[in-house]
Scaffold this motif. Structure first.
Motif, short mmCIF file in Angstrom:
data_model
loop_
_atom_site.label_atom_id
_atom_site.label_comp_id
_atom_site.label_asym_id
_atom_site.label_seq_id
_atom_site.Cartn_x
_atom_site.Cartn_y
_atom_site.Cartn_z
N HIS A 106 0.45 -1.30 0.00
CA HIS A 106 0.42 0.26 -0.32
C HIS A 106 0.76 1.46 0.13
O HIS A 106 0.25 2.07 -1.00
CB HIS A 106 -0.77 -0.18 0.83
CG HIS A 106 -1.81 1.45 1.47
ND1 HIS A 106 -2.92 1.15 0.86
CD2 HIS A 106 -1.86 2.49 1.88
CE1 HIS A 106 -3.82 2.18 1.28
NE2 HIS A 106 -2.61 3.08 1.85
N TRP A 107 1.54 1.42 0.98
CA TRP A 107 2.62 2.40 1.21
C TRP A 107 3.89 2.40 -0.26
O TRP A 107 5.06 2.67 -0.05
CB TRP A 107 3.25 2.39 2.20
CG TRP A 107 2.33 3.70 2.88
CD1 TRP A 107 1.51 4.10 3.26
CD2 TRP A 107 1.54 2.42 4.21
NE1 TRP A 107 0.55 4.54 3.74
CE2 TRP A 107 0.37 3.30 4.30
CE3 TRP A 107 1.91 1.27 5.11
CZ2 TRP A 107 -0.41 3.12 5.76
CZ3 TRP A 107 0.86 1.42 5.79
CH2 TRP A 107 -0.10 1.95 6.82
N GLY A 108 3.62 1.42 -1.18
CA GLY A 108 4.93 0.98 -1.73
C GLY A 108 6.46 0.65 -1.24
O GLY A 108 7.71 1.04 -1.83
N LEU A 109 5.97 0.09 -0.41
CA LEU A 109 7.25 -0.46 0.18
C LEU A 109 7.72 -1.70 0.04
O LEU A 109 6.26 -2.82 -0.77
CB LEU A 109 7.69 0.05 1.64
CG LEU A 109 7.38 1.32 1.44
CD1 LEU A 109 7.04 1.09 3.56
CD2 LEU A 109 8.64 1.93 1.57
N GLU A 110 8.81 -2.55 -0.39
CA GLU A 110 9.37 -3.91 -0.50
C GLU A 110 9.28 -4.39 0.61
O GLU A 110 10.21 -3.59 2.02
CB GLU A 110 10.64 -3.95 -1.33
CG GLU A 110 10.92 -5.52 -1.82
CD GLU A 110 11.46 -5.37 -2.81
OE1 GLU A 110 11.65 -6.83 -2.91
OE2 GLU A 110 12.38 -4.55 -3.39
N LEU A 111 8.37 -5.52 1.12
CA LEU A 111 9.02 -6.47 2.29
C LEU A 111 9.72 -7.81 1.97
O LEU A 111 9.62 -8.47 1.16
CB LEU A 111 7.48 -7.20 2.80
CG LEU A 111 7.25 -8.29 3.98
CD1 LEU A 111 8.31 -7.15 5.34
CD2 LEU A 111 7.00 -8.77 4.16
#
Length: 73
Positions: free
Chosen positions: A42-47
């Motif tokens: 959702h926040w454009g981050l990669e897990l």
């Protein structure tokens, strides 16, 4: 009163919508790692795979079945 204040602040635009994500409790309880991954997306981050594995290991050694079950209406 607290929830109403948060709702008013959200509807009033005090916190930008882009900074808000809703997570349904049931979804989080049934798949916590998957729900965190959705937040990252959702926040454009990669897990990272490493972080995902670490969260899963944490959940695996702390099964909910070891604790008293809560019932919510």
């Amino acid at each position: 009163m607290g929830l109403e204040k948060v709702i008013d602040e959200r509807q009033g635009g005090l916190v930008p919508e882009a900074q808000i994500a809703d997570v349904f409790f049931q979804n989080f309880m049934s798949d916590p790692v998957g729900e965190v991954e959705k937040l990252y997306t959702h926040w454009g981050l990669e897990l990272s795979s490493e972080a995902r594995r670490a969260m899963q290991r944490y959940m695996d050694v702390r099964p909910r079945s070891k604790h008293v079950k809560h019932e919510y209406a």
